[in-house]
Design a protein around this motif. Sequence first.
Motif, short mmCIF file in Angstrom:
data_model
loop_
_atom_site.label_atom_id
_atom_site.label_comp_id
_atom_site.label_asym_id
_atom_site.label_seq_id
_atom_site.Cartn_x
_atom_site.Cartn_y
_atom_site.Cartn_z
N VAL A 167 0.85 -1.19 0.00
CA VAL A 167 0.00 0.00 0.00
C VAL A 167 0.89 1.24 0.00
CG1 VAL A 167 -1.67 1.31 1.40
CG2 VAL A 167 -1.86 -1.18 1.23
N ALA A 168 0.43 2.29 -0.67
CA ALA A 168 1.09 3.59 -0.62
C ALA A 168 0.17 4.58 0.08
CB ALA A 168 1.41 4.10 -2.03
N ILE A 169 0.77 5.44 0.89
CA ILE A 169 0.02 6.47 1.61
C ILE A 169 0.77 7.80 1.44
CG2 ILE A 169 -0.73 7.30 3.87
CD1 ILE A 169 -0.89 4.34 4.76
N PHE A 170 0.09 8.77 0.83
CA PHE A 170 0.64 10.12 0.67
C PHE A 170 0.10 10.96 1.83
CE2 PHE A 170 0.95 8.21 -3.44
CZ PHE A 170 2.10 8.72 -4.00
N SER A 171 1.02 11.50 2.64
CA SER A 171 0.55 12.14 3.86
C SER A 171 1.52 13.21 4.35
CB SER A 171 0.29 11.05 4.92
OG SER A 171 -0.50 11.55 5.95
N HIS A 172 1.70 13.29 5.67
CA HIS A 172 2.38 14.38 6.35
C HIS A 172 3.39 13.87 7.37
CE1 HIS A 172 -0.84 16.82 4.62
NE2 HIS A 172 -1.62 15.81 4.96
N GLY A 173 4.28 14.75 7.79
CA GLY A 173 5.35 14.38 8.72
C GLY A 173 4.87 13.73 10.00
N GLY A 174 3.86 14.32 10.64
CA GLY A 174 3.35 13.75 11.89
C GLY A 174 2.74 12.37 11.70
N VAL A 175 2.09 12.17 10.58
CA VAL A 175 1.50 10.86 10.28
C VAL A 175 2.60 9.83 10.07
CG1 VAL A 175 0.10 9.56 8.61
CG2 VAL A 175 -0.62 11.85 9.34
N LEU A 176 3.68 10.21 9.39
CA LEU A 176 4.78 9.27 9.19
C LEU A 176 5.45 8.90 10.51
CD1 LEU A 176 4.28 10.25 6.20
CD2 LEU A 176 6.71 9.85 5.85
N VAL A 177 5.63 9.88 11.39
CA VAL A 177 6.21 9.59 12.71
C VAL A 177 5.28 8.64 13.47
CG1 VAL A 177 6.84 10.56 14.96
CG2 VAL A 177 7.58 11.70 12.86
N SER A 178 3.98 8.90 13.41
CA SER A 178 3.01 8.03 14.08
C SER A 178 3.08 6.61 13.54
CB SER A 178 1.58 8.56 13.87
OG SER A 178 1.43 9.82 14.45
N ALA A 179 3.19 6.46 12.22
CA ALA A 179 3.28 5.14 11.61
C ALA A 179 4.57 4.44 12.01
CB ALA A 179 3.17 5.26 10.09
N GLY A 180 5.65 5.19 12.13
CA GLY A 180 6.91 4.61 12.59
C GLY A 180 6.80 4.08 14.01
N LEU A 181 6.11 4.82 14.86
CA LEU A 181 5.86 4.33 16.23
C LEU A 181 5.00 3.06 16.19
CD1 LEU A 181 5.14 7.64 18.18
CD2 LEU A 181 7.04 6.07 18.56
N TYR A 182 3.97 3.08 15.38
CA TYR A 182 3.08 1.92 15.22
C TYR A 182 3.86 0.68 14.83
CZ TYR A 182 -0.79 -0.85 13.20
OH TYR A 182 -1.69 -1.83 12.89
N ALA A 183 4.81 0.86 13.93
CA ALA A 183 5.60 -0.26 13.43
C ALA A 183 6.76 -0.65 14.35
CB ALA A 183 6.15 0.07 12.04
N GLY A 184 6.95 0.13 15.42
CA GLY A 184 8.03 -0.18 16.36
C GLY A 184 9.41 0.19 15.84
N LEU A 185 9.49 1.13 14.90
CA LEU A 185 10.78 1.53 14.35
C LEU A 185 11.61 2.35 15.32
CD1 LEU A 185 9.83 2.55 10.68
CD2 LEU A 185 10.59 0.32 11.55
N PHE A 186 10.93 3.03 16.25
CA PHE A 186 11.62 3.86 17.23
C PHE A 186 10.69 4.06 18.42
CE2 PHE A 186 9.11 7.02 15.08
CZ PHE A 186 9.38 6.88 13.73
N GLU A 187 11.22 4.67 19.45
CA GLU A 187 10.49 4.90 20.70
C GLU A 187 9.91 6.31 20.74
OE1 GLU A 187 10.10 2.46 23.01
OE2 GLU A 187 11.20 1.14 21.64
N GLU A 188 8.91 6.49 21.59
CA GLU A 188 8.27 7.80 21.76
C GLU A 188 9.26 8.90 22.10
OE1 GLU A 188 5.10 8.54 24.71
OE2 GLU A 188 4.03 6.90 23.70
N GLU A 189 10.19 8.61 23.01
CA GLU A 189 11.10 9.65 23.52
C GLU A 189 11.88 10.35 22.41
OE1 GLU A 189 12.24 5.99 24.72
OE2 GLU A 189 10.22 6.48 25.34
N ASN A 190 12.21 9.63 21.36
CA ASN A 190 13.04 10.24 20.32
C ASN A 190 12.37 10.20 18.95
OD1 ASN A 190 13.22 7.56 19.64
ND2 ASN A 190 15.45 7.48 19.62
N CYS A 191 11.05 10.08 18.95
CA CYS A 191 10.35 9.84 17.68
C CYS A 191 10.55 10.95 16.66
CB CYS A 191 8.87 9.57 17.91
SG CYS A 191 7.91 10.91 18.64
#
Length: 179
Positions: free
Chosen positions: A136-160
């Motif tokens: 799937v492709a999603i065209f979106s915004h910086g905050g949404v990408l950071v949220s998705a990265g958190l969802y996927a476990g790519l990084f932690e909240e503290e340094n997201c």
Amino acid sequence: MKIYLIRHTSVDVPKGTCYGQSDVACADTFEQEAAEVKRQLEGLAFDKVYTSPLSRAVRLATYCGYPDAQRDERLMEMNMGDWEMQRWDDIADPHLQKWYADYLHLPTTGGESFMQLCARVNAFLDELKGKGYERVAIFSHGGVLVSAGLYAGLFEEENCFSHQVGYGGVMEIDTNERV
């Protein structure tokens, strides 16, 4: 499922402006930046393409060959409420300093918190997982990408936010590898 999250290109607002969900224009460099995004997506076939309904995301999706991308409001940038389209240095709201101290959890005046943004992005991604897509492709915004990265476990909240993808950047997550 592999999800390619694409951040919109640069915007035509003065540096230091809080624009959140405001529907702002793309910068004059749109064609150049969009061509690079399109190049990064070459050769990829998507089962479904989604976009934020804000014009800066729709315009990039269209340029990349997806004029019929499905619009979903859950993919909009964080609602900055009363602060939208103000320069950060000019915001006179006394709540601003409290928000700076806990911007992950406190909502902006008249807007939402980053955790509220994460909740709507997570709900979208959870729903998407049930659809059986492979890519799937999603065209979106910086905050949404950071949220998705958190969802996927790519990084932690503290340094997201240190993992913020630049304008026209592409981030890949795999929901099968979600921690």
